[in-house]
Write an enzyme that holds these catalytic residues in place. Sequence first.
Site, PDB file in Angstrom:
ATOM      1  N   ASP A 135     -26.142 -33.978  14.892  1.00  0.00           N
ATOM      2  CA  ASP A 135     -26.282 -32.611  16.292  1.00  0.00           C
ATOM      3  C   ASP A 135     -25.868 -32.946  17.808  1.00  0.00           C
ATOM      4  O   ASP A 135     -25.984 -34.384  17.663  1.00  0.00           O
ATOM      5  CB  ASP A 135     -27.062 -31.089  15.743  1.00  0.00           C
ATOM      6  CG  ASP A 135     -27.413 -30.484  14.884  1.00  0.00           C
ATOM      7  OD1 ASP A 135     -26.875 -30.321  13.809  1.00  0.00           O
ATOM      8  OD2 ASP A 135     -28.880 -30.331  14.512  1.00  0.00           O
ATOM      9  N   GLN A 164     -18.152 -30.862  20.858  1.00  0.00           N
ATOM     10  CA  GLN A 164     -18.282 -29.367  21.498  1.00  0.00           C
ATOM     11  C   GLN A 164     -17.270 -28.764  22.514  1.00  0.00           C
ATOM     12  O   GLN A 164     -17.019 -30.229  23.734  1.00  0.00           O
ATOM     13  CB  GLN A 164     -19.994 -28.798  22.308  1.00  0.00           C
ATOM     14  CG  GLN A 164     -21.328 -29.449  21.933  1.00  0.00           C
ATOM     15  CD  GLN A 164     -22.447 -29.755  22.797  1.00  0.00           C
ATOM     16  OE1 GLN A 164     -21.760 -31.060  23.485  1.00  0.00           O
ATOM     17  NE2 GLN A 164     -23.778 -29.045  22.691  1.00  0.00           N
ATOM     18  N   ARG A 185     -17.847 -32.647  12.875  1.00  0.00           N
ATOM     19  CA  ARG A 185     -18.469 -31.388  13.487  1.00  0.00           C
ATOM     20  C   ARG A 185     -17.773 -30.317  14.523  1.00  0.00           C
ATOM     21  O   ARG A 185     -18.188 -31.251  15.569  1.00  0.00           O
ATOM     22  CB  ARG A 185     -19.806 -30.584  12.630  1.00  0.00           C
ATOM     23  CG  ARG A 185     -19.873 -29.608  13.441  1.00  0.00           C
ATOM     24  CD  ARG A 185     -21.548 -29.522  12.735  1.00  0.00           C
ATOM     25  NE  ARG A 185     -21.938 -29.261  11.580  1.00  0.00           N
ATOM     26  CZ  ARG A 185     -23.134 -29.993  11.372  1.00  0.00           C
ATOM     27  NH1 ARG A 185     -23.655 -30.399  12.200  1.00  0.00           N
ATOM     28  NH2 ARG A 185     -23.378 -29.928  10.122  1.00  0.00           N
ATOM     29  N   GLY A 189     -20.027 -24.978  21.293  1.00  0.00           N
ATOM     30  CA  GLY A 189     -21.565 -25.597  22.251  1.00  0.00           C
ATOM     31  C   GLY A 189     -21.951 -24.739  22.795  1.00  0.00           C
ATOM     32  O   GLY A 189     -21.854 -23.146  23.528  1.00  0.00           O
ATOM     33  N   HIS A 228     -17.827 -19.183  13.832  1.00  0.00           N
ATOM     34  CA  HIS A 228     -17.849 -18.165  13.637  1.00  0.00           C
ATOM     35  C   HIS A 228     -16.759 -16.596  13.720  1.00  0.00           C
ATOM     36  O   HIS A 228     -16.679 -15.424  13.072  1.00  0.00           O
ATOM     37  CB  HIS A 228     -19.456 -16.778  13.364  1.00  0.00           C
ATOM     38  CG  HIS A 228     -20.089 -17.331  13.471  1.00  0.00           C
ATOM     39  ND1 HIS A 228     -20.944 -18.285  14.186  1.00  0.00           N
ATOM     40  CD2 HIS A 228     -21.223 -18.239  12.062  1.00  0.00           C
ATOM     41  CE1 HIS A 228     -22.339 -19.217  14.055  1.00  0.00           C
ATOM     42  NE2 HIS A 228     -22.029 -19.223  12.738  1.00  0.00           N
TER      43      HIS A 228
HETATM   44  C1  LIG Z   1     -22.443 -25.466  11.769  1.00  0.00           C
HETATM   45  C2  LIG Z   1     -22.960 -25.386  12.979  1.00  0.00           C
HETATM   46  C3  LIG Z   1     -23.424 -25.708  13.786  1.00  0.00           C
HETATM   47  C4  LIG Z   1     -23.989 -26.089  15.303  1.00  0.00           C
HETATM   48  N1  LIG Z   1     -23.703 -27.209  15.983  1.00  0.00           N
HETATM   49  C5  LIG Z   1     -24.319 -27.433  17.193  1.00  0.00           C
HETATM   50  C6  LIG Z   1     -24.878 -28.405  17.635  1.00  0.00           C
HETATM   51  O1  LIG Z   1     -25.025 -29.245  16.875  1.00  0.00           O
HETATM   52  N2  LIG Z   1     -25.003 -28.334  19.135  1.00  0.00           N
HETATM   53  C7  LIG Z   1     -24.557 -27.143  19.672  1.00  0.00           C
HETATM   54  O2  LIG Z   1     -23.818 -27.233  21.202  1.00  0.00           O
HETATM   55  N3  LIG Z   1     -24.349 -26.060  19.530  1.00  0.00           N
HETATM   56  C8  LIG Z   1     -24.216 -25.898  17.824  1.00  0.00           C
HETATM   57  N4  LIG Z   1     -23.606 -25.095  16.844  1.00  0.00           N
HETATM   58  C9  LIG Z   1     -23.371 -23.815  17.927  1.00  0.00           C
HETATM   59  C10 LIG Z   1     -22.529 -23.447  18.775  1.00  0.00           C
HETATM   60  O3  LIG Z   1     -22.074 -24.540  19.566  1.00  0.00           O
HETATM   61  C11 LIG Z   1     -22.199 -21.444  19.061  1.00  0.00           C
HETATM   62  O4  LIG Z   1     -22.856 -21.963  19.911  1.00  0.00           O
HETATM   63  C12 LIG Z   1     -21.745 -20.863  17.974  1.00  0.00           C
HETATM   64  O5  LIG Z   1     -21.262 -20.933  17.211  1.00  0.00           O
HETATM   65  C13 LIG Z   1     -21.402 -19.362  18.870  1.00  0.00           C
HETATM   66  O6  LIG Z   1     -20.004 -19.509  18.668  1.00  0.00           O
HETATM   67  P1  LIG Z   1     -18.977 -19.467  17.780  1.00  0.00           P
HETATM   68  O7  LIG Z   1     -17.745 -20.551  17.416  1.00  0.00           O
HETATM   69  O8  LIG Z   1     -19.226 -19.148  16.286  1.00  0.00           O
HETATM   70  O9  LIG Z   1     -17.890 -18.115  18.328  1.00  0.00           O
HETATM   71  P2  LIG Z   1     -18.777 -16.761  19.820  1.00  0.00           P
HETATM   72  O10 LIG Z   1     -17.674 -17.221  20.831  1.00  0.00           O
HETATM   73  O11 LIG Z   1     -20.090 -16.820  20.188  1.00  0.00           O
HETATM   74  O12 LIG Z   1     -18.061 -15.610  19.073  1.00  0.00           O
HETATM   75  C14 LIG Z   1     -16.885 -15.342  18.742  1.00  0.00           C
HETATM   76  C15 LIG Z   1     -16.660 -14.921  17.924  1.00  0.00           C
HETATM   77  O13 LIG Z   1     -16.974 -15.005  16.138  1.00  0.00           O
HETATM   78  C16 LIG Z   1     -17.524 -13.340  15.597  1.00  0.00           C
HETATM   79  N5  LIG Z   1     -19.164 -13.732  16.165  1.00  0.00           N
HETATM   80  C17 LIG Z   1     -19.725 -14.411  16.519  1.00  0.00           C
HETATM   81  N6  LIG Z   1     -21.621 -14.316  16.045  1.00  0.00           N
HETATM   82  C18 LIG Z   1     -21.380 -13.443  15.516  1.00  0.00           C
HETATM   83  C19 LIG Z   1     -22.273 -13.116  14.469  1.00  0.00           C
HETATM   84  N7  LIG Z   1     -23.600 -12.920  14.657  1.00  0.00           N
HETATM   85  N8  LIG Z   1     -21.626 -11.817  14.000  1.00  0.00           N
HETATM   86  C20 LIG Z   1     -20.817 -10.602  13.656  1.00  0.00           C
HETATM   87  N9  LIG Z   1     -19.297 -11.648  14.142  1.00  0.00           N
HETATM   88  C21 LIG Z   1     -19.753 -12.986  15.161  1.00  0.00           C
HETATM   89  C22 LIG Z   1     -17.060 -12.184  16.847  1.00  0.00           C
HETATM   90  O14 LIG Z   1     -16.518 -11.648  16.432  1.00  0.00           O
HETATM   91  C23 LIG Z   1     -17.139 -12.904  18.372  1.00  0.00           C
HETATM   92  O15 LIG Z   1     -16.606 -12.233  18.810  1.00  0.00           O
HETATM   93  C24 LIG Z   1     -23.433 -24.602  16.170  1.00  0.00           C
HETATM   94  C25 LIG Z   1     -22.846 -24.349  15.309  1.00  0.00           C
HETATM   95  C26 LIG Z   1     -22.925 -23.894  14.373  1.00  0.00           C
HETATM   96  C27 LIG Z   1     -21.643 -22.867  13.014  1.00  0.00           C
END
Ligand SMILES: Cc1cc2nc3c(=O)[nH]c(=O)nc-3n(C[C@H](O)[C@H](O)[C@H](O)COP(=O)(O)OP(=O)(O)OC[C@H]3O[C@@H](n4cnc5c(N)ncnc54)[C@H](O)[C@@H]3O)c2cc1C
Length: 308
Positions: A135, A164, A185, A189, A228
């Site tokens: 991570d 990130q 991955r 961030g 997501h």
């Molecule tokens: C497998 C995995 C591993 C990760 N590892 C790390 C790591 O090592 N270090 C780190 O800093 N971060 C990590 N993260 C977290 C990541 O950095 C983000 O903070 C987190 O994934 C939210 O960003 P997003 O890309 O989903 O989009 P966002 O910008 O948060 O959301 C964009 C869109 O996605 C959809 N969405 C988002 N959340 C939801 C929800 N709860 N329900 C419905 N729709 C939703 C909506 O349409 C939203 O407008 C990880 C995430 C994942 C999925």
Amino acid sequence: MLRTTMLAAARSSAVRRLVEANPLTRTVVDRFVAGSDTSAAIGVTGRLADKGLHVTLDHLGEDTTDARQANETVLAYQGLLSELRRAGLAHRAEVSVKLSAVGQQLAADGEKIALDNARRICESAAEAGTTVTLDMEDHTTTDTTLRTLSDLRVDFPWVGAVLQAYLHRTEQDCRDLANEGSRVRLCKGAYSEPASVAFQDKHEVDRSYVRCLRALMNGQGYPMVATHDPRMVRIASELAGSAGRAKESYEFQMLYGIRPGEQQRMAENGDRLRVYVPYGQEWYGYFMRRLAERPANIGFFLRSLLTR
Ligand SMILES: Cc1cc2nc3c(=O)[nH]c(=O)nc-3n(C[C@H](O)[C@H](O)[C@H](O)COP(=O)(O)OP(=O)(O)OC[C@H]3O[C@@H](n4cnc5c(N)ncnc54)[C@H](O)[C@@H]3O)c2cc1C
């Protein structure tokens, strides 16, 4: 503003005591965390695998300042990996490790201790027949984590890392890591970072994410698209198509409890979808970052406290 406050709370021991002491918090935590022990983690992994999903398991814990605790984390991962093997799940599930949970923050020799501990986890993963992904934590740890990755990959070339997209440096890191056998991955961030190192505007982060995706999809490695965001998922699929990639040459990843219907739909559609499944007792920091990400999650949390 709300995000920054929540992320500050994620590192406050006073808020931590308040949130943990509330008996109703647990019901909300259960939406994002698979349970407190190995057997709960194996149970959830089995259920997700039965639905055609892949899994990466995170034994919760971070910012350890105690060598004994770091060693216990290693033992927990080793126990988990042998259980995965015993349950016939190692082909479906790997592990994700935070270097700060295995000693990176220890005052004396933290980097070396974390490397040695991560190596022990990699040895157990190799025995079980699966992989490890490191991570990525806040930007002060990026260089150390990438150095540890490169050291581990000498003996375990399948070790992956997280990059990130909110960091200015990440597009170049993607190019540097987009080589044969390299598992990256890409996420947006999750930490509170200053403007000197990270994009602050959501649209700029998204644009960076797309540039990073392009570098990874056009490279020789194995991209793991962790988001997501439906727009990022669609763009990743298009970039994979135009790079001539087969579906097995990359994967999507989402967090446990977030968009589970979409996770299932994508797997049924033939995409490889891996669910990041955290488990264990140290859920506080992880849980607060999930709340910080999305105001709707905070609403869900507050509603469930109020409606009990
Ligand atoms: C497998 C995995 C591993 C990760 N590892 C790390 C790591 O090592 N270090 C780190 O800093 N971060 C990590 N993260 C977290 C990541 O950095 C983000 O903070 C987190 O994934 C939210 O960003 P997003 O890309 O989903 O989009 P966002 O910008 O948060 O959301 C964009 C869109 O996605 C959809 N969405 C988002 N959340 C939801 C929800 N709860 N329900 C419905 N729709 C939703 C909506 O349409 C939203 O407008 C990880 C995430 C994942 C999925």
